[in-house]
Write a protein that holds these residues in place. Structure first.
Motif, PDB file in Angstrom:
ATOM      1  N   ASP B 179      44.657  -9.125  19.804  1.00 40.11           N
ATOM      2  CA  ASP B 179      44.342  -8.096  20.729  1.00 40.11           C
ATOM      3  C   ASP B 179      45.026  -8.553  22.074  1.00 40.11           C
ATOM      4  O   ASP B 179      44.395  -7.816  23.004  1.00 40.11           O
ATOM      5  CB  ASP B 179      42.988  -7.552  20.392  1.00 40.11           C
ATOM      6  CG  ASP B 179      42.130  -8.893  21.210  1.00 40.11           C
ATOM      7  OD1 ASP B 179      42.581 -10.113  21.158  1.00 40.11           O
ATOM      8  OD2 ASP B 179      40.785  -8.870  21.238  1.00 40.11           O
ATOM      9  N   GLY B 242      33.219  -6.515  22.321  1.00 39.16           N
ATOM     10  CA  GLY B 242      32.784  -5.251  22.352  1.00 39.16           C
ATOM     11  C   GLY B 242      33.909  -4.321  21.674  1.00 39.16           C
ATOM     12  O   GLY B 242      34.077  -3.453  21.931  1.00 39.16           O
ATOM     13  N   ASP B 243      34.732  -5.149  20.750  1.00 38.60           N
ATOM     14  CA  ASP B 243      35.620  -4.343  20.038  1.00 38.60           C
ATOM     15  C   ASP B 243      35.241  -4.075  18.706  1.00 38.60           C
ATOM     16  O   ASP B 243      36.061  -3.439  17.867  1.00 38.60           O
ATOM     17  CB  ASP B 243      36.863  -5.199  19.819  1.00 38.60           C
ATOM     18  CG  ASP B 243      36.711  -6.661  18.990  1.00 38.60           C
ATOM     19  OD1 ASP B 243      35.642  -6.669  18.580  1.00 38.60           O
ATOM     20  OD2 ASP B 243      37.698  -7.267  18.493  1.00 38.60           O
ATOM     21  N   GLU B 245      34.060  -5.724  16.323  1.00 36.91           N
ATOM     22  CA  GLU B 245      33.972  -6.786  15.455  1.00 36.91           C
ATOM     23  C   GLU B 245      33.438  -8.124  15.894  1.00 36.91           C
ATOM     24  O   GLU B 245      33.122  -8.472  16.986  1.00 36.91           O
ATOM     25  CB  GLU B 245      35.578  -7.432  15.108  1.00 36.91           C
ATOM     26  CG  GLU B 245      36.324  -6.262  14.211  1.00 36.91           C
ATOM     27  CD  GLU B 245      37.779  -6.794  14.000  1.00 36.91           C
ATOM     28  OE1 GLU B 245      38.077  -7.481  12.887  1.00 36.91           O
ATOM     29  OE2 GLU B 245      38.672  -6.833  14.831  1.00 36.91           O
TER      30      GLU B 245
END
Lengths: 572, 581
Positions: B179, B242-243, B245
């Motif tokens: 990411d 805060g994604d 996961e």
């Protein structure tokens, strides 16, 4: 190899009176290259820095120009891995010089980073200009390639004192070669099936210093950098190095590539080729590029889905070179073992293309000599035909002789100390003649290669956002839809990039930290986006911060750049 | 000399205090440990990197003539990687003698693997004057001992919150979830107990229930047609970035034991391989040290867990030459006898595929047989073959309850989780499951060391054969036959080494006369000699087989004494003078 080259005048008879034809001043010595790079570094928009200290203790330089934004896609040009391959360096340097002199060309790189490493191996070129002229492919390392516990005990020697290391042929019952071609100038393997008996031995100019019946077995340089990368690495190979990426030069390149994620394309100007002859149509492995991350069998060739891109770019290259068909470059077995291109393509998942720039085969194709000769009979002398295996070499020899640049040395009788009383000759092709073109051709080659490089900018992936819409639903919750398009030619992630896991998928994220994605990940990863207008549609629920009626979205593509767009809420 | 430990300079070297309270006159030694060690070390605990390095320094200070302590490099976070060279008295310099390389803790969480290397150093040095066999071993061999080649992983595991499996790799940040951020979401010690235990949540449609016999530790999975009470949420942690996961990109995220060159494959085939072989500072430092010591003839690395004596290859695309594998099998078999419930296994066949593993490099590219001991096995809990599945879990719970009084258990307790709401957190400590408890640790160290010392003893051990034969062929020519004996199990060059030309051939050089021919005797009884084509004064020999002798013959012109010198990179040097009588 600590390089050994001794002059043995005593053994030579009938010394050639010709001066040594070193490569002309337009080929750059290490010092001249450093000065030229210094000069380039002083120009605005060009940064020349030291990427590493090479195994000779010299600076290995890298030039950076074009965009100064590291999120823009990058092209890396690498030349001079093979110490004999001087023309690659000349092309790399000429590209940079041309860009520095041409504002229009440089504008092309406004949103593209260009890195150029003009010379990786500085040891080999040292033997092209002064001292005993000879081809040295590898770097300077002690070598015990015959594992006799002694190092560097059998190098090469300049037996006829002509200032260079060429070839020796000796008539010997153990010989497997027979002389053929015009004036029996060339040698080929005898064919026992045709009742041919070998007569000649051929080896590099020198004597058997260590009396082990091998000649110059420790003269071919230490590690060959072009064979020192991990893909298809030859374990226990004679010149592949103590292990993969063992040299400071290869390590610097591998570190650079693995720490610069935006490198989308690597152009290698060196001893291998994927541009004069493209990967074959239909070639390639056809595996699911998403098939997990662990325990998969290694892949050994390009992915089938990616091959057409290589073919198309190859066609562009040949067109610029004035060739209307592929030219097959002869390569020795294992020449592509441990190649940089294999590492970049199959292990790092980026695109690597490579070209030797010039070769005898290319020269023959360019001069279209082969066509003319097709009309004639291949004659040796009288009506006898030249063996088909020597046809190209003979044509090249004819071309070398016609161009009168001293690349053919003829064969001159000598007394060889290891073969007393036997017929022995020194000569053949001069060093470098089969690898590097005459200097008169450099300008033209540089023009076409610079144009090719400039065209590669359009090949790179470029993400863009279009057709966006922010539709309010209720209470600051909006439905956001837009399309991410790839305006470049190659996909944002090749199949080999997916497979490698080293190329991140393009992702979409909100710029405004107060805005929130509802019912989905904050960073949405997209499937690969094909080139030439390929696209992926994005749809997400977004809660806008209080009082706001717009949201900014960022699309981050590792190889295709980063773009940001702001959408304002609009009712249907 | 008997002395009070506390009254000597060794007091400063004390590691633990209990033993110091009793005068030595009131103790009686048990077999297997030094009676009067100059460095006291307590072997029922683990030492961090500073602790390891202090012990190495103490051992070096106490035995300066038998040790050399070298910093071979630094980890990614700047911790020192230390090597202790250990050698006894011998005319042959330590870097010429056959040497054994031993390392531990390449996986940061596998902590007892450093103690076993330290224990080996301590045992060999402190027993040198007490046990003849130890002296003989140390006088004839060199040991290169590297207790921790992943000091970053070790210290983070020991000092930070962890579970038994975390901190396996090093600390170079890796973007595991692709990411664009590095190491941004690892596990978190929510309940502050210093451990990363598990999270569960009450769920009317869960698949898990509490085990009634061991409710403090155990759960079980219900049958497919049953409904449980809990869902299991994985290791303790929150969604740091805060994604959406949790725990998807923790510190590091690679495997130093997949970064070695032989049969290396990239991430697409081998998780954790990193950019290229020896791209990590730790593996590179080790490689430079090993390449600078071509006398290394045996290799051992220590890992946990599972009770295995593993040998290569890691993948069946490369093999162990059958002749070499027979030797490795013999050594592994002896190890099995010394290590109850351990199995001598081939990695790819019996465990899993490994590309770019450490011992494959030693064998494949350097011609050295290497082993990995996977220290500790559940079978040692009750000294019987451990059960598997839920029965195995119950044995562990039983062991915790009755032998450890449930020390190392975090009882399940409720917490508010920012993503999941009310959850329960609990489980067992990081130092249960892969490392032995204190009372089993010393035995584990000693037995593993013993199996490794057997391997060290198997290295080539060369001497001249009993007598040289000299025959006068007349006209001033002498026929001289000498032999080199290898009483070790391992040949001076392995079959694979000969096949791939990895190391220089052995050489037997003669001075003192004009050597007109020399060769290796292929059949000593029928006098068949394979004459060398060139340079007869330096006879090149492929190998001296293990537990065998090699005969060489020279035709020498002239009278006078003859001086012989035999050199084997992995077997050392022999010299002999033959007097002309």
């Amino acid at each position: 190899m600590k390089h050994l080259a001794r002059r043995c005048f005593a053994a030579a008879i009938g010394l050639l009176a010709l001066p040594v034809v070193a490569l002309s001043a337009t080929y750059h010595t290490n010092e001249a290259l450093a000065a030229a790079l210094d000069e380039i570094g002083s120009r605005p928009g060009f940064d020349v820095s030291e990427l590493a200290t090479d195994s000779e203790g010299r600076a290995m330089h890298i030039v950076r120009t074009g965009s100064d934004d590291n999120s823009d896609p990058a092209i890396l040009v690498v030349a001079g891995l093979d110490g004999r391959h001087l023309v690659g360096t000349e092309m790399a340097l000429a590209m940079v010089q041309a860009l520095s002199a041409d504002d229009d060309a440089r504008e092309k790189f406004e949103e593209t980073v260009l890195y150029v490493i003009p010379r990786v191996n500085s040891f080999g070129p040292g033997f092209a200009f002064e001292g005993t002229i000879q081809e040295v492919a590898g770097i300077n390392e002690s070598s015990d390639s015959d594992r006799d516990g002694l190092t560097d005990e059998d190098g090469v020697e300049d037996l006829n004192g002509d200032g260079r290391i060429s070839w020796i042929r000796v008539k010997d019952p153990k010989g497997t070669l027979i002389a053929d071609g015009t004036d029996d100038a060339l040698l080929r393997e005898a064919d026992p099936m045709e009742n041919e008996r070998g007569e000649w031995l051929l080896f590099r100019e020198g004597v058997d210093d260590d009396a082990d019946e091998n000649f110059g077995e420790e003269a071919d340089g230490g590690t060959w950098l072009q064979n020192n990368f991990p893909h298809k690495y030859e374990y226990h190979g004679r010149n592949s190095g103590v292990h993969q990426v063992s040299a400071p030069e290869t390590r610097a390149i591998a570190d650079f590539i693995s720490s610069h994620d935006n490198i989308a394309l690597v152009l290698i100007l060196g001893s291998n080729d994927s541009l004069f002859t493209s990967p074959a149509d239909g070639q390639g492995v056809d595996v699911d590029p998403n098939g997990g991350r662990w325990g998969r069998d290694p892949i050994t060739q390009l992915h089938k889905k990616d091959v057409p891109y290589f073919r198309h770019i190859g066609e562009q290259y040949r067109e610029l070179m004035g060739l209307d068909k592929e030219v097959k470059i002869k390569a020795s077995e294992g020449a592509d073992n441990g190649s940089l291109s294999g590492y970049v393509n199959l292990m790092r998942g980026r695109m690597a293309i490579e070209s030797p720039v010039w070769s005898p085969e290319v020269q023959l194709a360019l001069s279209a000599k082969s066509k003319k000769d097709d009309d004639k009979k291949d004659k040796k002398s009288g009506d006898e035909e030249i063996h088909k295996s020597l046809k190209e070499e003979q044509e090249f020899l004819d071309w070398v002789v016609e161009t009168k640049r001293g690349g053919w040395l003829g064969w001159e009788d000598i007394e060889h100390p290891d073969f007393p009383g036997q017929e022995a000759q020194v000569g053949g092709f001069a060093p470098f003649v089969k690898i590097n073109p005459p200097r008169e051709q450099l300008d033209e080659l540089a023009t076409s290669h610079t144009l090719f490089l400039t065209n590669l900018v359009d090949v790179l992936p470029r993400v863009a956002i279009r057709d966006g819409k922010l539709k309010p639903l209720a209470g600051g919750v909006c439905e956001l839809t837009f399309t991410v398009e790839n305006a470049g030619y190659i996909p944002d992630v090749f199949a080999q990039g997916q497979w490698s896991t080293h190329v991140r998928p393009t992702r979409v994220e909100l710029v405004d930290e107060d805005a929130r994605v509802i019912g989905g990940p904050a960073k949405q990863k997209l499937a690969p986006i094909g080139g030439s207008g390929g696209f992926q549609e994005v749809r997400m629920m977004v809660k806008l911060p209080a009082g706001s009626d717009s949201v900014s979205v960022r699309v981050v593509s590792e190889l295709g750049g980063t773009t940001t767009e702001t959408f304002s809420a609009e009712e249907d | 000399m008997k002395r009070l430990l506390v009254s000597t300079a060794a007091a400063a070297m004390l590691w633990g205090t209990a033993a110091a309270q009793v005068p030595e006159s009131s103790t009686f030694p048990a077999l297997g440990a030094p009676e009067d060690p100059s460095v006291q070390i307590v072997w029922n605990r683990f030492y961090d990197v500073d602790g390891i390095n202090m012990i190495l320094e103490k051992l070096h200070e106490a035995h300066p003539d038998k040790t050399k302590l070298t910093e071979i490099g630094e980890s990614a976070e700047g911790r020192k990687i230390m090597a202790l060279e250990l050698f006894g008295e011998n005319d042959m310099p330590p870097d010429v003698r056959p040497a054994m390389y031993i390392d531990g803790n390449i996986h940061g969480n596998e902590v007892q693997c450093a103690e076993v290397v330290l224990y080996t150093a301590w045992y060999l040095l402190e027993m040198y004057d007490e046990v003849e066999a130890v002296k003989e071993l140390v006088d004839n061999r060199t040991f290169y001992l590297l207790p921790s080649i992943n000091p970053d992983g070790r210290d983070h595991w020991l000092h930070g919150p962890a579970n038994p499996h975390l901190s396996r790799g090093g600390r170079i940040p890796v973007d595991n979830d692709q990411d664009g951020q590095f190491d941004e979401d690892g596990p978190d010690d929510i309940d502050g107990d210093g451990q990363i235990t598990r999270m569960r949540i009450k769920d009317p449609f869960g698949r898990w229930c509490v085990d009634d016999r061991f409710p403090e530790t155990l759960m079980y999975r219900v049958e497919s047609d049953e409904i449980g009470e809990y869902s299991v949420l994985g290791w303790e942690g929150i969604d740091n970035d805060g994604d959406g996961e949790i725990n998807e990109d923790g510190p590091g995220g690679y495997d130093p034991n997949r970064n070695w060159p032989y049969n290396w494959q990239p991430e697409s085939t081998q998780f954790g391989a990193m950019a290229y072989p020896f791209s990590l500072p730790e593996t590179r430092a080790v490689s430079e040290f090993v390449l600078a010591h071509p006398n290394i003839a045996a290799m051992q690395s220590y890992h946990n867990t599972g009770g295995m004596i593993l040998r290569g290859p890691g993948d069946d695309s490369v093999g162990l030459n059958p002749a070499d594998d027979r030797i490795a099998q013999l050594i592994g078999k002896r190890g099995e006898e010394m290590l109850p419930f351990y199995n001598s296994w081939v990695t790819y066949k019996d465990l899993y595929r490994v590309f770019g593993g450490e011992f494959d490099w030693f064998y494949g590219m350097l011609g050295i047989i290497g082993f990995t001991n996977e220290m500790y096995t559940d079978s040692n809990m009750f000294r019987r073959e451990a059960k598997r599945g839920q029965e195995g879990n119950r044995e562990e719970a039983l062991f915790l309850r009755h032998l450890l009084q449930n020390q190392g258990v975090t009882p399940w307790a409720e917490y508010d989780h920012p993503t999941y709401g009310k959850v329960e957190i609990g489980g067992t400590a990081k130092n249960f499951g892969r490392v032995p408890p204190a009372f089993m640790l010393e035995e584990e160290l000693h037995r593993n060391m013993a199996s490794t010392l057997y391997h060290a003893n198997a290295m080539p051990k060369l001497s001249w054969g009993e007598s040289a034969e000299i025959e006068d062929l007349g006209d001033g020519v002498r026929r001289v036959r000498v032999s080199v004996v290898n009483s070790g199990l391992i040949p001076t060059r392995l079959s694979h080494d000969i096949d791939k030309k990895l190391t220089p051939r052995n050489s037997l050089t003669v001075k003192g006369g004009e050597v007109v021919a020399s060769g290796v005797v292929k059949d000593r009884y029928n006098n068949i000699v394979e004459w060398q084509k060139v340079r007869p004064e330096r006879l090149l020999i492929e190998t001296v087989p293990g537990q065998d002798q090699l005969f060489a013959e020279f035709l020498v012109v002239g009278d006078g004494d003859l001086e012989f010198r035999f050199e084997a990179t992995k077997g050392g040097v022999l010299e002999m003078a033959l007097r002309d009588e």
